[in-house]
Design an enzyme around this catalytic site. Structure first.
Site, short mmCIF file in Angstrom:
data_model
loop_
_atom_site.label_atom_id
_atom_site.label_comp_id
_atom_site.label_asym_id
_atom_site.label_seq_id
_atom_site.Cartn_x
_atom_site.Cartn_y
_atom_site.Cartn_z
N CYS A 33 0.84 -1.20 0.00
CA CYS A 33 0.00 0.00 0.00
C CYS A 33 0.87 1.25 0.00
O CYS A 33 1.47 1.60 1.02
CB CYS A 33 -0.91 -0.02 1.23
SG CYS A 33 -1.89 1.46 1.39
N CYS A 83 -0.33 4.02 2.40
CA CYS A 83 -0.03 3.80 3.82
C CYS A 83 1.47 3.90 4.11
O CYS A 83 1.87 4.48 5.10
CB CYS A 83 -0.48 2.42 4.28
SG CYS A 83 -1.88 1.75 3.44
N ASP A 84 2.28 3.28 3.26
CA ASP A 84 3.69 3.08 3.62
C ASP A 84 4.68 3.93 2.81
O ASP A 84 5.88 3.94 3.12
CB ASP A 84 4.06 1.59 3.43
CG ASP A 84 3.22 0.70 4.31
OD1 ASP A 84 2.81 1.17 5.39
OD2 ASP A 84 2.95 -0.45 3.93
#
Ligand code: NAP
Length: 301
Positions: free
Chosen positions: A131, A134-135
């Protein structure tokens, strides 16, 4: 007892909930992670009718808000099993919670597919990611690679190109499955390099990813990267429900156009259902079809 219990709070499940409520029936949506489903991780959605551009998270919130305003109930639980007889089901959750339902709509979506390389699982969270939203921030000013050729890979590469020093987009073919508009936008980025007709053969690094070993048309190539964003599609996670509905070889639910499965009170909608086009628009279409079929079935009882 609920008229309809929906397993999965993504676009298909939440659309189904809105339609069920509009038909005057009771509905509970059970979601295990976060409402909105996969689309919540999309930085920008530009192909959903009615929105020129909207973040996936906001769109997911709107689906949820709309369903709840219609009176849908929601629970954060992980469903483990569905038991009972036709028209009288018990939806069991890992926590021990149980919900009774006349009909069940499985809209459990799909989870990210892995490349299947040695050491890949051990490096998840230490270089291997699924992701970018997200990351991506953990790889600021570092070189990263994205694997895949669909819209997810293209969008991940675009997002990462704004944060990372370099983005290698590795795809196994010479053309992309994702939208050509995104491909053209990526071609204009100075820090994005396309590596086509190539495969990742190995991941190097014990506790942290250090490099990738590629097989390219020119021969073997080692890429020094801190992160690898795997975006090679998704696979459904509905094996637990297979006694109630037939699954194909890929694990997708076999259902007809109305989303009805081999059990007359069990419906499958969205990305977990076998169909040619898995898109946000077809997921919401499934949600509507499954809800109307479930309501029709209840009325026929
Ligand atoms: P996808 O469209 O199925 O693409 C998966 C990609 O991974 C394909 O290019 C495929 O290559 C490649 N691939 C599969 N297995 C591989 C392997 N073992 N090794 C290397 N490459 C592999 O998946 P997705 O990008 O996750 O998208 C899923 C659905 O969501 C699609 O319908 C997509 O359009 C939609 N989506 C929409 C938005 C939006 O903004 N509306 C955003 C993201 C996704 P091949 O092409 O060679 O098969």
């Amino acid at each position: 007892m609920y008229d309809v219990v929906i397993v999965g709070g993504g676009p298909a499940g939440l659309t189904a909930a809105t339609y069920v409520r509009r038909a005057g029936k009771s509905v509970l949506v059970i979601e295990k992670d976060g409402f909105g489903g996969q689309i919540a991780w999309s930085p920008r959605v530009e192909n959903f009718p009615g929105f020129v551009s909207i973040s996936g998270a906001e769109l997911g919130d709107r689906f949820l808000q709309q369903a709840m305003e219609q009176g849908a109930e929601v629970e954060l639980e992980e469903v483990s099993e569905i038991t009972g007889t036709v028209g009288d089901r018990t939806v069991k959750c890992l926590s021990g919670a149980e919900f009774k339902a006349r009909t069940v709509i499985i809209a459990a979506g799909a989870k990210p597919r892995m490349l299947g390389l040695s050491g890949e699982e051990a490096l998840v969270g230490n270089g291997v990611c699924f992701c970018a939203v997200c990351d991506g921030i953990f790889y600021k000013d570092k070189p990263v690679a994205v694997a895949g050729g669909g819209n997810s890979a293209l969008q991940d590469a675009m997002l990462l190109s704004e944060k990372c020093s370099k983005v290698y987009l590795i795809h196994r073919r010479d053309s992309f499955r994702g939208e050509s508009k995104l491909v053209e936008a990526l071609r204009k980025k100075d820090n994005v390099e396309f590596i086509l007709n190539s495969a990742i053969n190995a991941l190097n690094g014990d506790t942290e990813l250090r490099s990738l070993l590629l097989r390219t048309p020119e021969g073997e190539r080692e890429l020094q990267v801190s992160g690898l964003f795997v975006a090679v599609g998704h696979k459904p996670d509905i094996a637990a429900f297979s006694p109630l509905m037939a699954l194909d070889d890929g694990g997708y639910a076999d259902s007809d156009e109305s989303c009805t499965t081999m059990s007359p009170d069990i419906f499958a909608a969205g990305d977990c259902r076998r169909k040619k086009v898995h898109q946000l628009t077809t997921a919401v279409a499934d949600g509507a079809a499954a809800a109307l079929a479930a309501c029709e079935y209840i009325d026929s009882l």
